[in-house]
Design an enzyme around this catalytic site. Structure first.
Site, PDB file in Angstrom:
ATOM      1  N   CYS A 168      31.551  15.081   5.954  1.00  0.00           N
ATOM      2  CA  CYS A 168      31.050  13.942   4.257  1.00  0.00           C
ATOM      3  C   CYS A 168      31.310  11.933   4.731  1.00  0.00           C
ATOM      4  O   CYS A 168      30.603  11.693   3.484  1.00  0.00           O
ATOM      5  CB  CYS A 168      32.111  14.571   3.496  1.00  0.00           C
ATOM      6  SG  CYS A 168      33.993  14.372   3.784  1.00  0.00           S
TER       7      CYS A 168
ATOM      8  N   HIS B   2      34.858   9.465  -1.919  1.00  0.00           N
ATOM      9  CA  HIS B   2      35.290   8.995  -0.847  1.00  0.00           C
ATOM     10  C   HIS B   2      34.523   7.605  -0.645  1.00  0.00           C
ATOM     11  O   HIS B   2      33.379   6.904  -0.747  1.00  0.00           O
ATOM     12  CB  HIS B   2      34.983   9.195   0.554  1.00  0.00           C
ATOM     13  CG  HIS B   2      35.150  11.317   0.336  1.00  0.00           C
ATOM     14  ND1 HIS B   2      36.531  11.716   0.552  1.00  0.00           N
ATOM     15  CD2 HIS B   2      35.492  11.397   1.947  1.00  0.00           C
ATOM     16  CE1 HIS B   2      36.852  12.666   1.675  1.00  0.00           C
ATOM     17  NE2 HIS B   2      35.803  12.359   2.063  1.00  0.00           N
TER      18      HIS B   2
HETATM   19  P1  NAP Z   1      38.696  25.788   0.901  1.00  0.00           P
HETATM   20  O1  NAP Z   1      38.621  24.868  -1.371  1.00  0.00           O
HETATM   21  O2  NAP Z   1      39.637  25.749   0.713  1.00  0.00           O
HETATM   22  O3  NAP Z   1      37.634  27.158   0.142  1.00  0.00           O
HETATM   23  C1  NAP Z   1      37.717  27.829   1.064  1.00  0.00           C
HETATM   24  C2  NAP Z   1      36.751  28.401   1.115  1.00  0.00           C
HETATM   25  O4  NAP Z   1      36.556  29.499   2.299  1.00  0.00           O
HETATM   26  C3  NAP Z   1      37.115  29.653  -0.565  1.00  0.00           C
HETATM   27  O5  NAP Z   1      35.698  30.357  -0.452  1.00  0.00           O
HETATM   28  C4  NAP Z   1      37.929  30.520   1.006  1.00  0.00           C
HETATM   29  O6  NAP Z   1      37.721  32.455   0.246  1.00  0.00           O
HETATM   30  C5  NAP Z   1      36.696  30.903   1.958  1.00  0.00           C
HETATM   31  N1  NAP Z   1      37.678  31.560   3.596  1.00  0.00           N
HETATM   32  C6  NAP Z   1      38.530  30.822   4.012  1.00  0.00           C
HETATM   33  N2  NAP Z   1      38.585  32.465   5.207  1.00  0.00           N
HETATM   34  C7  NAP Z   1      37.924  32.721   4.716  1.00  0.00           C
HETATM   35  C8  NAP Z   1      37.257  34.685   5.621  1.00  0.00           C
HETATM   36  N3  NAP Z   1      38.308  34.638   6.535  1.00  0.00           N
HETATM   37  N4  NAP Z   1      36.360  34.996   5.108  1.00  0.00           N
HETATM   38  C9  NAP Z   1      35.134  34.688   4.183  1.00  0.00           C
HETATM   39  N5  NAP Z   1      35.914  33.557   3.148  1.00  0.00           N
HETATM   40  C10 NAP Z   1      36.727  32.282   2.910  1.00  0.00           C
HETATM   41  O7  NAP Z   1      37.777  24.400   1.285  1.00  0.00           O
HETATM   42  P2  NAP Z   1      36.161  23.849   1.129  1.00  0.00           P
HETATM   43  O8  NAP Z   1      36.893  22.226   1.265  1.00  0.00           O
HETATM   44  O9  NAP Z   1      35.557  23.985  -0.052  1.00  0.00           O
HETATM   45  O10 NAP Z   1      36.607  23.451   2.633  1.00  0.00           O
HETATM   46  C11 NAP Z   1      35.966  24.484   3.170  1.00  0.00           C
HETATM   47  C12 NAP Z   1      34.836  24.127   4.894  1.00  0.00           C
HETATM   48  O11 NAP Z   1      33.999  23.640   4.240  1.00  0.00           O
HETATM   49  C13 NAP Z   1      35.617  23.361   5.025  1.00  0.00           C
HETATM   50  O12 NAP Z   1      36.713  24.086   6.319  1.00  0.00           O
HETATM   51  C14 NAP Z   1      34.973  22.768   6.282  1.00  0.00           C
HETATM   52  O13 NAP Z   1      34.260  23.665   7.291  1.00  0.00           O
HETATM   53  C15 NAP Z   1      33.444  22.331   5.736  1.00  0.00           C
HETATM   54  N6  NAP Z   1      33.910  20.800   4.666  1.00  0.00           N
HETATM   55  C16 NAP Z   1      32.977  20.231   4.850  1.00  0.00           C
HETATM   56  C17 NAP Z   1      32.622  18.935   4.578  1.00  0.00           C
HETATM   57  C18 NAP Z   1      31.562  18.714   5.131  1.00  0.00           C
HETATM   58  O14 NAP Z   1      31.928  17.174   4.843  1.00  0.00           O
HETATM   59  N7  NAP Z   1      30.334  17.914   5.376  1.00  0.00           N
HETATM   60  C19 NAP Z   1      34.118  18.548   3.730  1.00  0.00           C
HETATM   61  C20 NAP Z   1      34.962  19.516   2.946  1.00  0.00           C
HETATM   62  C21 NAP Z   1      34.423  20.894   3.560  1.00  0.00           C
HETATM   63  P3  NAP Z   1      38.549  32.793  -0.757  1.00  0.00           P
HETATM   64  O15 NAP Z   1      39.066  32.376  -1.749  1.00  0.00           O
HETATM   65  O16 NAP Z   1      38.866  34.563  -0.214  1.00  0.00           O
HETATM   66  O17 NAP Z   1      40.293  32.256  -0.207  1.00  0.00           O
HETATM   67  O1  3JN Z   2      39.037  15.593   4.591  1.00  0.00           O
HETATM   68  C1  3JN Z   2      37.716  15.079   4.449  1.00  0.00           C
HETATM   69  O2  3JN Z   2      38.165  14.674   3.378  1.00  0.00           O
HETATM   70  C2  3JN Z   2      36.688  15.968   4.871  1.00  0.00           C
HETATM   71  C3  3JN Z   2      36.781  17.553   5.432  1.00  0.00           C
HETATM   72  C4  3JN Z   2      35.694  18.074   6.013  1.00  0.00           C
HETATM   73  C5  3JN Z   2      36.516  19.072   6.865  1.00  0.00           C
HETATM   74  C6  3JN Z   2      37.559  20.248   6.956  1.00  0.00           C
HETATM   75  C7  3JN Z   2      37.986  20.663   7.366  1.00  0.00           C
HETATM   76  C8  3JN Z   2      37.020  21.689   9.016  1.00  0.00           C
HETATM   77  C9  3JN Z   2      35.577  19.496   8.179  1.00  0.00           C
HETATM   78  C10 3JN Z   2      34.446  19.373   8.372  1.00  0.00           C
HETATM   79  O3  3JN Z   2      33.687  19.050   7.636  1.00  0.00           O
HETATM   80  O4  3JN Z   2      34.149  18.135   9.309  1.00  0.00           O
HETATM   81  C11 3JN Z   2      35.569  20.600   9.125  1.00  0.00           C
HETATM   82  C12 3JN Z   2      35.716  20.971  10.214  1.00  0.00           C
HETATM   83  O5  3JN Z   2      35.551  20.909  10.745  1.00  0.00           O
HETATM   84  O6  3JN Z   2      34.785  22.128  10.363  1.00  0.00           O
END
Ligand code: NAP
Ligand code: 3JN
Length: 337
Positions: free
Chosen positions: A129, A242
């Site tokens: 992000c 952010h």
């Molecule tokens: P979150 O609010 O904690 O949500 C996590 C999601 O993943 C929930 O739906 C959870 O389901 C599911 N999950 C976790 N473990 C799983 C498994 N073993 N099998 C299937 N589903 C599973 O986290 P979030 O902020 O949405 O972030 C999720 C991911 O998105 C991060 O880890 C990161 O890789 C990515 N992300 C990317 C950005 C970016 O910068 N592009 C920003 C934020 C996050 P349950 O409800 O069943 O627990």
């Molecule tokens: O912390 C933030 O503001 C963005 C977080 C992104 C994030 C959180 C957990 C795992 C990532 C990501 O998208 O880079 C990951 C990841 O490494 O997949």
């Protein structure tokens, strides 16, 4: 118009929920929406276009008949299941860092490098992000004056850590205001009324992984490894959006007025820059918006050709869900899905 079967992996999370909202708001041509999560949330229902849809547990067979799979359930889940989804015939758009730096996997911000979507790739990586909102602003300036070096400091909202972190900020804030004991679960320190210079894990070079994501992803997306980037990423007690202080050094002269003009015409960017009326981008104004906002555009008087910028975007939207959906839209436009 063709309609697509879309799976959202991590559908109950902060990013996954925003993806489902974004698909609905942009009227993405969805035939079937398949929300997937872990066994913890299987059976729950989510709302999509006025319909209640039951969340299913993610399994190897979950991608049967799926055209597009949007992943946001962490890198471990992506590593295990993205290849399974791609093998089943889906185009995977992955929000984790699992594949971002793999040379054969496109890392795409549609306003910046849509040409990276050439042949039909099985997996496309969505950048971090903090990187996304910065490159949307840097690219048109790079085209105009050539970027030599970027020094960025981020002020990142807790929603970047997921829904549990948003709850932690709310509960801690209430506890502090009531004079009660503060409980820490998500972050190593209290986040309410505090700033943590620490996002993701620390690496051997003293930087955090989040900081190195900004360095490496920026170069890959901009297609220029000569750009020097250094980053300090901090978590602030803000729920959404952010903010970034971005210092840019150019090879060629570029005045603040020229930069304002270029950015006013740049896709996905909105300039808010009138300090005489206290107008500059704010996280509360960016929340829920699609654009990346830029202001405080001024000369860096310490170098020959430099500018300072203040860049703000909704991290769950342009920083994650919207960018992923825009990638899918761009692929449809190019006849790749
Ligand atoms: P979150 O609010 O904690 O949500 C996590 C999601 O993943 C929930 O739906 C959870 O389901 C599911 N999950 C976790 N473990 C799983 C498994 N073993 N099998 C299937 N589903 C599973 O986290 P979030 O902020 O949405 O972030 C999720 C991911 O998105 C991060 O880890 C990161 O890789 C990515 N992300 C990317 C950005 C970016 O910068 N592009 C920003 C934020 C996050 P349950 O409800 O069943 O627990
Ligand atoms: O912390 C933030 O503001 C963005 C977080 C992104 C994030 C959180 C957990 C795992 C990532 C990501 O998208 O880079 C990951 C990841 O490494 O997949």
């Amino acid at each position: 118009m063709r309609q697509y079967n879309v799976a959202v992996v991590g559908a109950t999370g902060a990013v996954g929920s925003e993806m489902i909202k974004t698909l609905s708001q942009r009227d993405f041509p969805v035939k079937e929406l398949r929300p997937l999560a872990s066994s913890r949330s299987a059976g729950r229902s989510i709302e999509f276009k006025g319909e209640e849809i039951t969340v299913s547990e993610l399994k190897k067979g979950s991608f049967e008949g799926i055209d597009i799979a949007l992943f946001s359930a962490g890198g471990g889940v992506s590593k295990e299941f993205a290849p399974v989804a791609a093998k089943a015939g889906a185009v995977v758009i992955d929000n984790s860092s699992a594949f971002r730096m793999e040379p054969d996997i496109p890392l795409v911000v549609p306003e910046v490098n849509p040409e990276a979507l050439k042949a039909r790739p099985g997996i496309i990586a969505n950048p971090n992000c903090s990187t996304i909102q910065m490159v949307v602003v840097l690219k048109p300036l790079h085209d105009a004056a050539g970027i030599k070096r970027v020094v960025v400091s981020t002020y990142q909202a807790v929603s970047g850590t997921g829904w549990k972190a948003m709850e932690e900020l709310r509960i801690q804030s209430e506890a502090v205001l009531k004079g009660e004991k503060v409980v820490k679960e998500v972050y190593p320190h209290q986040i309410a009324f505090n700033i943590l210079p620490h996002i993701d894990v620390f690496l051997e070079n003293g930087y955090t992984k989040e900081e190195m994501k900004m360095v490496n992803e920026t170069r890959k997306i901009m297609g220029d490894n000569s750009i020097a980037v250094t980053a300090t990423t901090a978590r602030v007690p803000v729920f959404l959006s952010h903010s970034e202080s971005v210092n840019v050094e150019f090879y060629k002269p570029l005045s603040p007025a020229q930069a304002r003009e270029i950015l006013s015409n740049a896709p996905g960017v909105k300039v808010i820059d009138d300090p005489s009326r206290n107008l500059y981008p704010l996280s509360i104004d960016a929340a829920g918006q699609d654009e990346t906002f830029v202001g405080r555009i001024r000369k860096d008087e310490s170098v020959a050709h430099g500018l300072n910028l203040w860049v703000v975007a909704d991290n769950l939207r342009k920083g994650a869900a919207l960018n992923a959906v825009q990638i899918a839209e761009e692929m449809i436009k190019r006849g790749l899905i």
